[in-house]
Motif scaffolding. Structure first.
Motif, mmCIF file in Angstrom:
data_model
loop_
_atom_site.group_PDB
_atom_site.id
_atom_site.type_symbol
_atom_site.label_atom_id
_atom_site.label_comp_id
_atom_site.label_asym_id
_atom_site.label_seq_id
_atom_site.Cartn_x
_atom_site.Cartn_y
_atom_site.Cartn_z
ATOM 1 N N HIS A 1 -20.963 24.923 41.367
ATOM 2 C CA HIS A 1 -20.414 25.833 42.379
ATOM 3 C C HIS A 1 -19.698 25.068 43.486
ATOM 4 O O HIS A 1 -18.653 25.492 43.954
ATOM 5 C CB HIS A 1 -21.539 26.686 42.973
ATOM 6 C CG HIS A 1 -22.297 27.452 41.955
ATOM 7 N ND1 HIS A 1 -21.782 28.552 41.307
ATOM 8 C CD2 HIS A 1 -23.526 27.249 41.425
ATOM 9 C CE1 HIS A 1 -22.659 29.005 40.436
ATOM 10 N NE2 HIS A 1 -23.733 28.237 40.488
ATOM 11 N N ASP A 2 -20.276 23.926 43.881
ATOM 12 C CA ASP A 2 -19.700 23.150 44.981
ATOM 13 C C ASP A 2 -18.504 22.304 44.562
ATOM 14 O O ASP A 2 -17.652 21.991 45.383
ATOM 15 C CB ASP A 2 -20.751 22.196 45.573
ATOM 16 C CG ASP A 2 -21.857 22.925 46.314
ATOM 17 O OD1 ASP A 2 -21.695 24.123 46.601
ATOM 18 O OD2 ASP A 2 -22.885 22.286 46.596
ATOM 19 N N HIS A 3 -18.474 21.888 43.287
ATOM 20 C CA HIS A 3 -17.435 20.968 42.817
ATOM 21 C C HIS A 3 -16.847 21.411 41.482
ATOM 22 O O HIS A 3 -16.935 20.698 40.486
ATOM 23 C CB HIS A 3 -18.010 19.548 42.679
ATOM 24 C CG HIS A 3 -18.555 19.012 43.961
ATOM 25 N ND1 HIS A 3 -17.741 18.555 44.975
ATOM 26 C CD2 HIS A 3 -19.823 18.883 44.405
ATOM 27 C CE1 HIS A 3 -18.500 18.158 45.987
ATOM 28 N NE2 HIS A 3 -19.762 18.353 45.667
ATOM 29 N N PRO A 4 -16.217 22.584 41.452
ATOM 30 C CA PRO A 4 -15.564 22.973 40.198
ATOM 31 C C PRO A 4 -14.395 22.039 39.917
ATOM 32 O O PRO A 4 -13.803 21.486 40.843
ATOM 33 C CB PRO A 4 -15.096 24.405 40.472
ATOM 34 C CG PRO A 4 -14.957 24.481 41.956
ATOM 35 C CD PRO A 4 -16.001 23.540 42.526
ATOM 36 N N HIS A 5 -14.103 21.846 38.647
ATOM 37 C CA HIS A 5 -12.989 20.986 38.256
ATOM 38 C C HIS A 5 -12.399 21.569 36.976
ATOM 39 O O HIS A 5 -13.138 21.882 36.046
ATOM 40 C CB HIS A 5 -13.499 19.561 38.012
ATOM 41 C CG HIS A 5 -12.412 18.563 37.807
ATOM 42 N ND1 HIS A 5 -11.660 18.507 36.649
ATOM 43 C CD2 HIS A 5 -11.960 17.573 38.613
ATOM 44 C CE1 HIS A 5 -10.784 17.532 36.752
ATOM 45 N NE2 HIS A 5 -10.938 16.949 37.933
ATOM 46 N N PRO A 6 -11.074 21.703 36.904
ATOM 47 C CA PRO A 6 -10.470 22.325 35.717
ATOM 48 C C PRO A 6 -10.694 21.548 34.424
ATOM 49 O O PRO A 6 -10.633 22.119 33.345
ATOM 50 C CB PRO A 6 -8.981 22.405 36.063
ATOM 51 C CG PRO A 6 -8.769 21.408 37.153
ATOM 52 C CD PRO A 6 -10.072 21.298 37.892
ATOM 53 N N GLY A 7 -11.010 20.260 34.515
ATOM 54 C CA GLY A 7 -11.215 19.459 33.319
ATOM 55 C C GLY A 7 -12.672 19.228 32.963
ATOM 56 O O GLY A 7 -12.979 18.451 32.067
ATOM 57 N N VAL A 8 -13.584 19.916 33.686
ATOM 58 C CA VAL A 8 -15.020 19.701 33.480
ATOM 59 C C VAL A 8 -15.702 21.030 33.203
ATOM 60 O O VAL A 8 -15.453 22.031 33.885
ATOM 61 C CB VAL A 8 -15.660 19.029 34.716
ATOM 62 C CG1 VAL A 8 -17.172 18.913 34.563
ATOM 63 C CG2 VAL A 8 -15.037 17.658 34.955
ATOM 64 N N PRO B 1 -16.359 16.863 29.569
ATOM 65 C CA PRO B 1 -14.923 17.147 29.664
ATOM 66 C C PRO B 1 -14.537 18.324 28.774
ATOM 67 O O PRO B 1 -15.148 18.544 27.720
ATOM 68 C CB PRO B 1 -14.260 15.858 29.181
ATOM 69 C CG PRO B 1 -15.293 15.119 28.420
ATOM 70 C CD PRO B 1 -16.631 15.579 28.909
ATOM 71 N N GLU B 2 -13.552 19.088 29.212
ATOM 72 C CA GLU B 2 -12.992 20.143 28.355
ATOM 73 C C GLU B 2 -12.566 19.490 27.050
ATOM 74 O O GLU B 2 -12.051 18.377 27.041
ATOM 75 C CB GLU B 2 -11.784 20.807 29.025
ATOM 76 C CG GLU B 2 -12.144 21.744 30.149
ATOM 77 C CD GLU B 2 -12.880 23.001 29.685
ATOM 78 O OE1 GLU B 2 -12.761 23.399 28.506
ATOM 79 O OE2 GLU B 2 -13.594 23.574 30.525
ATOM 80 N N GLY B 3 -12.825 20.130 25.942
ATOM 81 C CA GLY B 3 -12.450 19.578 24.646
ATOM 82 C C GLY B 3 -13.519 18.680 24.043
ATOM 83 O O GLY B 3 -13.399 18.276 22.887
ATOM 84 N N HIS B 4 -14.558 18.354 24.774
ATOM 85 C CA HIS B 4 -15.666 17.536 24.258
ATOM 86 C C HIS B 4 -16.402 18.326 23.176
ATOM 87 O O HIS B 4 -16.412 19.556 23.186
ATOM 88 C CB HIS B 4 -16.611 17.179 25.412
ATOM 89 C CG HIS B 4 -17.677 16.205 25.055
ATOM 90 N ND1 HIS B 4 -18.864 16.585 24.467
ATOM 91 C CD2 HIS B 4 -17.736 14.866 25.218
ATOM 92 C CE1 HIS B 4 -19.615 15.516 24.285
ATOM 93 N NE2 HIS B 4 -18.965 14.457 24.734
ATOM 94 N N ARG B 5 -17.039 17.622 22.252
ATOM 95 C CA ARG B 5 -17.733 18.288 21.153
ATOM 96 C C ARG B 5 -18.833 19.242 21.625
ATOM 97 O O ARG B 5 -19.175 20.192 20.928
ATOM 98 C CB ARG B 5 -18.308 17.250 20.186
ATOM 99 C CG ARG B 5 -19.367 16.369 20.783
ATOM 100 C CD ARG B 5 -19.882 15.324 19.791
ATOM 101 N NE ARG B 5 -20.890 14.488 20.403
ATOM 102 C CZ ARG B 5 -22.164 14.846 20.576
ATOM 103 N NH1 ARG B 5 -22.580 16.014 20.148
ATOM 104 N NH2 ARG B 5 -23.005 14.032 21.171
ATOM 105 N N LEU B 6 -19.372 19.049 22.842
ATOM 106 C CA LEU B 6 -20.417 19.938 23.361
ATOM 107 C C LEU B 6 -19.870 21.057 24.249
ATOM 108 O O LEU B 6 -20.605 21.976 24.616
ATOM 109 C CB LEU B 6 -21.432 19.127 24.176
ATOM 110 C CG LEU B 6 -22.208 18.030 23.447
ATOM 111 C CD1 LEU B 6 -23.045 17.230 24.434
ATOM 112 C CD2 LEU B 6 -23.072 18.628 22.351
#
Length: 193
Positions: free
Chosen positions: A140-147, A69-74
């Protein structure tokens, strides 16, 4: 004009995969040896089931990536290790799983949660319930703004195969195979299944 071209193409190549058709059609059926709904061919990122009566040709090898997830430590890292990902709960997609606990050594396998499909897999990751591991084509097939997708430096790659029913190939099968091999040549896998 476009519709006339499509009608001509359709009449010449009846039953062949159609440009713009959703890429997921036929994948689940192909993995199990069933009959795909629209296309006699499918791209598989997992080996077909034993006895599936499919002919497969390896096309390319894709790196595995972590989905965090966006914001995750990695999330701000340029790459991660399998051990780092394995410290998290890992979501496994029931319909398109390229990863399972066996990717990690015994004794260091992560806790997992199975989700029914790709949309739920992305939601579980975007909401911070889990992270995921998948082939890089998913980014490429499944972009997601939160990932955020990050390469996993030490994970085995995934072989992408073109599959079709053995002995019942469409007349355009050889042409589609040549096109796929030509298109994917820079990262081409060894021929065979």
């Amino acid at each position: 004009m476009r519709h006339q071209r499509e009608r001509r193409r359709t009449s010449r190549h009846a039953g062949a995969p159609r440009p713009g058709e959703p890429r997921w059609r036929g994948r689940a059926a192909a993995r199990t040896g069933g009959t795909p709904a629209r296309s006699p061919m499918a791209l598989l990122r997992t080996p077909p089931a034993d006895g599936s009566a499919l002919t497969c040709r390896a096309l390319v090898r894709e790196r595995r990536v972590a989905a965090v997830p966006e914001g995750h430590r990695l999330a701000e890292r340029s790459a991660v290790s399998l051990a780092e990902v394995g410290r998290e709960v890992v979501a496994l997609c029931a319909t398109a799983a390229t990863t399972g606990p066996e990717l990690w050594p015994v004794g260091r396998r992560p806790r997992t949660v199975e989700v029914p499909g790709v949309d739920e897999w992305l939601t579980a990751i975007a909401t911070g319930e889990a992270v995921g591991v998948t082939a890089e084509g998913t980014a490429h097939d499944h972009p997601h703004p939160g990932v955020r997708y990050l390469p996993i430096a030490d994970a085995a790659s995934v072989t992408v195969r073109l599959a079709w029913p053995t002995g019942a190939s469409h007349p355009a099968t050889d042409a589609v195979l040549r096109l796929a091999q030509r298109h994917l040549a820079p990262g081409r896998a060894d021929a065979g299944s």
